[in-house]
Design a protein around this motif. Structure first.
Motif, PDB file in Angstrom:
ATOM      1  N   MET A 273      11.962 -15.196   6.992  1.00 24.29           N
ATOM      2  CA  MET A 273      10.913 -15.386   7.993  1.00 24.29           C
ATOM      3  C   MET A 273       9.575 -15.411   7.277  1.00 24.29           C
ATOM      4  O   MET A 273       9.324 -14.612   6.365  1.00 24.29           O
ATOM      5  CB  MET A 273      10.937 -14.263   9.020  1.00 24.29           C
ATOM      6  N   LEU A 274       8.719 -16.321   7.669  1.00 21.14           N
ATOM      7  CA  LEU A 274       7.395 -16.456   7.075  1.00 21.14           C
ATOM      8  C   LEU A 274       6.335 -16.052   8.084  1.00 21.14           C
ATOM      9  O   LEU A 274       6.370 -16.471   9.241  1.00 21.14           O
ATOM     10  CB  LEU A 274       7.146 -17.900   6.636  1.00 21.14           C
ATOM     11  N   HIS A 275       5.411 -15.208   7.637  1.00 20.47           N
ATOM     12  CA  HIS A 275       4.219 -14.889   8.418  1.00 20.47           C
ATOM     13  C   HIS A 275       3.092 -15.754   7.877  1.00 20.47           C
ATOM     14  O   HIS A 275       2.631 -15.571   6.751  1.00 20.47           O
ATOM     15  CB  HIS A 275       3.885 -13.403   8.301  1.00 20.47           C
ATOM     16  N   LEU A 276       2.676 -16.728   8.660  1.00 17.92           N
ATOM     17  CA  LEU A 276       1.751 -17.756   8.200  1.00 17.92           C
ATOM     18  C   LEU A 276       0.303 -17.333   8.395  1.00 17.92           C
ATOM     19  O   LEU A 276      -0.042 -16.683   9.385  1.00 17.92           O
ATOM     20  CB  LEU A 276       2.008 -19.058   8.963  1.00 17.92           C
ATOM     21  N   ASP A 277      -0.530 -17.713   7.439  1.00 19.07           N
ATOM     22  CA  ASP A 277      -1.968 -17.466   7.555  1.00 19.07           C
ATOM     23  C   ASP A 277      -2.536 -18.357   8.654  1.00 19.07           C
ATOM     24  O   ASP A 277      -2.526 -19.581   8.553  1.00 19.07           O
ATOM     25  CB  ASP A 277      -2.634 -17.771   6.215  1.00 19.07           C
ATOM     26  N   GLY A 278      -3.010 -17.733   9.716  1.00 13.74           N
ATOM     27  CA  GLY A 278      -3.531 -18.499  10.840  1.00 13.74           C
ATOM     28  C   GLY A 278      -5.025 -18.668  10.848  1.00 13.74           C
ATOM     29  O   GLY A 278      -5.578 -19.208  11.814  1.00 13.74           O
ATOM     30  N   SER A 279      -5.700 -18.234   9.783  1.00 14.26           N
ATOM     31  CA  SER A 279      -7.165 -18.267   9.793  1.00 14.26           C
ATOM     32  C   SER A 279      -7.717 -19.686   9.826  1.00 14.26           C
ATOM     33  O   SER A 279      -8.821 -19.916  10.332  1.00 14.26           O
ATOM     34  CB  SER A 279      -7.711 -17.519   8.570  1.00 14.26           C
ATOM     35  N   GLY A 280      -6.951 -20.642   9.286  1.00 15.65           N
ATOM     36  CA  GLY A 280      -7.423 -22.021   9.281  1.00 15.65           C
ATOM     37  C   GLY A 280      -6.943 -22.833  10.467  1.00 15.65           C
ATOM     38  O   GLY A 280      -7.233 -24.026  10.553  1.00 15.65           O
ATOM     39  N   HIS A 281      -6.238 -22.191  11.368  1.00 12.23           N
ATOM     40  CA  HIS A 281      -5.723 -22.846  12.590  1.00 12.23           C
ATOM     41  C   HIS A 281      -4.837 -24.042  12.271  1.00 12.23           C
ATOM     42  O   HIS A 281      -4.794 -25.011  13.024  1.00 12.23           O
ATOM     43  CB  HIS A 281      -6.886 -23.268  13.495  1.00 12.23           C
ATOM     44  N   LEU A 282      -4.141 -23.964  11.134  1.00  7.72           N
ATOM     45  CA  LEU A 282      -3.203 -25.012  10.752  1.00  7.72           C
ATOM     46  C   LEU A 282      -1.789 -24.499  10.965  1.00  7.72           C
ATOM     47  O   LEU A 282      -1.496 -23.320  10.771  1.00  7.72           O
ATOM     48  CB  LEU A 282      -3.392 -25.406   9.286  1.00  7.72           C
ATOM     49  N   LEU A 283      -0.906 -25.397  11.344  1.00  7.67           N
ATOM     50  CA  LEU A 283       0.481 -25.025  11.576  1.00  7.67           C
ATOM     51  C   LEU A 283       1.364 -26.105  10.960  1.00  7.67           C
ATOM     52  O   LEU A 283       1.197 -27.289  11.244  1.00  7.67           O
ATOM     53  CB  LEU A 283       0.758 -24.908  13.077  1.00  7.67           C
ATOM     54  N   PRO A 284       2.312 -25.716  10.096  1.00  5.39           N
ATOM     55  CA  PRO A 284       3.190 -26.720   9.484  1.00  5.39           C
ATOM     56  C   PRO A 284       4.183 -27.273  10.487  1.00  5.39           C
ATOM     57  O   PRO A 284       4.398 -26.703  11.564  1.00  5.39           O
ATOM     58  CB  PRO A 284       3.902 -25.929   8.382  1.00  5.39           C
ATOM     59  N   LEU A 285       4.792 -28.370  10.127  1.00  5.48           N
ATOM     60  CA  LEU A 285       5.856 -28.956  10.928  1.00  5.48           C
ATOM     61  C   LEU A 285       7.207 -28.537  10.367  1.00  5.48           C
ATOM     62  O   LEU A 285       7.337 -28.194   9.185  1.00  5.48           O
ATOM     63  CB  LEU A 285       5.745 -30.476  10.921  1.00  5.48           C
ATOM     64  N   SER A 286       8.222 -28.578  11.198  1.00  2.92           N
ATOM     65  CA  SER A 286       9.576 -28.369  10.710  1.00  2.92           C
ATOM     66  C   SER A 286       9.877 -29.410   9.637  1.00  2.92           C
ATOM     67  O   SER A 286       9.604 -30.599   9.818  1.00  2.92           O
ATOM     68  CB  SER A 286      10.562 -28.498  11.872  1.00  2.92           C
ATOM     69  N   GLY A 287      10.392 -28.963   8.518  1.00  2.93           N
ATOM     70  CA  GLY A 287      10.650 -29.852   7.390  1.00  2.93           C
ATOM     71  C   GLY A 287       9.607 -29.762   6.299  1.00  2.93           C
ATOM     72  O   GLY A 287       9.774 -30.349   5.223  1.00  2.93           O
ATOM     73  N   ALA A 288       8.511 -29.015   6.530  1.00  5.18           N
ATOM     74  CA  ALA A 288       7.464 -28.873   5.517  1.00  5.18           C
ATOM     75  C   ALA A 288       7.994 -28.143   4.281  1.00  5.18           C
ATOM     76  O   ALA A 288       8.825 -27.235   4.385  1.00  5.18           O
ATOM     77  CB  ALA A 288       6.276 -28.124   6.102  1.00  5.18           C
ATOM     78  N   GLU A 289       7.507 -28.535   3.126  1.00  4.38           N
ATOM     79  CA  GLU A 289       7.950 -27.897   1.886  1.00  4.38           C
ATOM     80  C   GLU A 289       7.283 -26.538   1.703  1.00  4.38           C
ATOM     81  O   GLU A 289       6.118 -26.335   2.065  1.00  4.38           O
ATOM     82  CB  GLU A 289       7.633 -28.786   0.686  1.00  4.38           C
ATOM     83  N   VAL A 290       8.055 -25.618   1.134  1.00  3.83           N
ATOM     84  CA  VAL A 290       7.564 -24.284   0.802  1.00  3.83           C
ATOM     85  C   VAL A 290       7.488 -24.188  -0.710  1.00  3.83           C
ATOM     86  O   VAL A 290       8.431 -24.566  -1.419  1.00  3.83           O
ATOM     87  CB  VAL A 290       8.500 -23.188   1.363  1.00  3.83           C
ATOM     88  N   ARG A 291       6.365 -23.667  -1.223  1.00  4.37           N
ATOM     89  CA  ARG A 291       6.140 -23.646  -2.665  1.00  4.37           C
ATOM     90  C   ARG A 291       5.872 -22.240  -3.171  1.00  4.37           C
ATOM     91  O   ARG A 291       5.226 -21.433  -2.497  1.00  4.37           O
ATOM     92  CB  ARG A 291       4.953 -24.549  -3.044  1.00  4.37           C
ATOM     93  N   ASN A 292       6.365 -21.975  -4.365  1.00  2.00           N
ATOM     94  CA  ASN A 292       6.000 -20.786  -5.133  1.00  2.00           C
ATOM     95  C   ASN A 292       5.217 -21.282  -6.334  1.00  2.00           C
ATOM     96  O   ASN A 292       5.793 -21.737  -7.313  1.00  2.00           O
ATOM     97  CB  ASN A 292       7.252 -20.027  -5.568  1.00  2.00           C
ATOM     98  N   GLY A 293       3.895 -21.260  -6.205  1.00  2.00           N
ATOM     99  CA  GLY A 293       3.061 -21.920  -7.200  1.00  2.00           C
ATOM    100  C   GLY A 293       3.225 -23.417  -7.076  1.00  2.00           C
ATOM    101  O   GLY A 293       3.070 -23.986  -5.998  1.00  2.00           O
ATOM    102  N   GLU A 294       3.577 -24.072  -8.169  1.00  2.00           N
ATOM    103  CA  GLU A 294       3.763 -25.518  -8.156  1.00  2.00           C
ATOM    104  C   GLU A 294       5.202 -25.910  -7.823  1.00  2.00           C
ATOM    105  O   GLU A 294       5.502 -27.082  -7.630  1.00  2.00           O
ATOM    106  CB  GLU A 294       3.385 -26.107  -9.524  1.00  2.00           C
ATOM    107  N   ARG A 295       6.072 -24.934  -7.747  1.00  2.00           N
ATOM    108  CA  ARG A 295       7.495 -25.210  -7.599  1.00  2.00           C
ATOM    109  C   ARG A 295       7.911 -25.214  -6.135  1.00  2.00           C
ATOM    110  O   ARG A 295       7.626 -24.280  -5.396  1.00  2.00           O
ATOM    111  CB  ARG A 295       8.294 -24.154  -8.360  1.00  2.00           C
ATOM    112  N   VAL A 296       8.588 -26.291  -5.697  1.00  2.00           N
ATOM    113  CA  VAL A 296       9.143 -26.342  -4.354  1.00  2.00           C
ATOM    114  C   VAL A 296      10.386 -25.470  -4.313  1.00  2.00           C
ATOM    115  O   VAL A 296      11.331 -25.665  -5.090  1.00  2.00           O
ATOM    116  CB  VAL A 296       9.490 -27.785  -3.943  1.00  2.00           C
TER     117      VAL A 296
END
Length: 370
Positions: A273-296
């Protein structure tokens, strides 16, 4: 098919797998609160319903799916998976029997293919398979009980209770956040959908959209076929052995992979489960890539705005992704930071994995199809 409840004032149509019903009816926060308080009903009439009748129905379904159904009593809910020969998830369905037929509740897009597959597999068995979606609609209710005498056919979601023959990768049942989500699905005649909702509204309940029910599902870490499953998914990755797989029932399609990964450990991926930073009022879509640094390292599967937790998501990550690190999620407008809450631990060991009898050769637990 579009729900007639989309004609309600304030209704906003859903999208993707939830097209055809309302995302919300103008006040998603109030709808979530009503659902949490046990006073809301959700139109899920886009779900699919498959009916299996005949005297051989339970022994036959038991032989071809992941769940033990031999002694399934009427009005007792469970769930099953249909796996490929390589153990990948093809179908998932809630299961309840009414004494005359077994009802399978699944995603609307899967009902025709599930019914067709079952029909091909019946051979000489005394079973009759019907895609009953046109005749029956589904309502979601925050009720933690099976259907009682005089009630319609009702599937009580067993999640996250570890059923007999199942096992878990995540926390024990009592500590699981899904314990706070009572949930059941009620079948009503499609022609009487509006009347069934009106009856609940007359009792003081509020009509809520899938924004509310999906936020509660994500909070409960509950996998869903339409979002968490892709063509590589195995049940272990999603902690779905809790409720949908019986490890000791004998042979069925995909059973070898289920047993091998359970015995050896280390499923290739893990749900988090991811707790997303909501300060920028952005929300990813299903299928968005998750990265650890530069690595997907994975993919977002489900996204929700929770009335208390804020923006949250489920994601499937590579098992090797460190559990304690913050990650970034790709989003239109820029990447956003997210913290992890572990569901399936990276070590990939179930609560009852058999003790190794000797040294395990490196790579022995890897299945070539995974």
């Amino acid at each position: 098919m579009a729900s007639p409840l989309l004609g309600r004032r304030g209704a906003v149509r859903g999208s993707g797998p939830d097209a055809g019903v309302a995302w919300h009816y103008g006040d998603p926060t109030a709808e979530q609160r009503a659902l949490r308080a046990g006073g809301a009903v959700v139109d899920l009439s886009h779900y699919g319903v498959v009916r299996v009748a005949g005297p051989d129905r339970l022994t036959w379904l038991n032989s071809i799916t992941s769940q033990n159904l031999l002694d399934l009593a009427p009005a007792t809910s469970t769930e099953l998976l249909v796996l490929s020969p390589q153990g990948h998830i093809e179908h998932a369905a809630g299961v309840v029997d009414d004494g005359e037929a077994t009802w399978l509740i699944t995603e609307g897009s899967h009902a025709p293919t599930l019914a067709a597959w079952l029909d091909r597999m019946k051979f000489m068995m005394r079973v009759e398979i019907t895609d009953a979606t046109e005749d029956w609609a589904v309502l979601g209710e925050p009720v933690g009980a099976e259907g009682g005498p005089g009630e319609p056919v009702t599937w009580h979601d067993p999640w996250p209770r570890t059923l007999a023959g199942g096992t878990r990768y995540g926390p024990d049942d009592a500590a699981h956040p899904g314990q706070d989500r009572p949930w059941r699905l009620v079948l009503v005649p499609r022609a009487g959908l509006e009347a069934s909702v009106a009856e609940r509204e007359a009792a003081g309940w509020r009509l809520a959209g899938t924004w509310a029910s999906e936020a509660a599902r994500v909070e409960a870490w509950r996998p869903r076929l339409a979002f968490e499953v892709d063509n590589r998914s195995i049940p272990h990755e999603l902690d779905w052995l809790r409720t949908a797989v019986h490890l000791h029932k004998g042979c069925y399609r995909g059973q070898e992979t289920v047993a091998r990964v359970h015995n050896m450990g280390r499923p290739p991926r893990r749900l988090t489960m991811l707790h997303l930073d909501g300060s920028g009022h952005l929300l990813p879509l299903s299928g968005a890539e998750v990265r650890n640094g530069e690595r997907v390292v994975g993919t977002v599967t489900s996204v929700a705005r929770h009335h208390e937790l804020g923006p949250i998501a489920l994601a499937v990550l590579k098992r090797s992704t460190p559990e304690g690190v913050d990650l970034e999620v790709d989003c239109e407008g820029g990447a956003i930071a997210s913290g992890q809450e572990t569901i399936v631990p990276g070590e990939g060991v179930s609560a009852d994995r058999p003790t190794a009898r000797g040294p395990v050769t490196r790579g022995l637990g890897h299945h070539p199809s995974l």
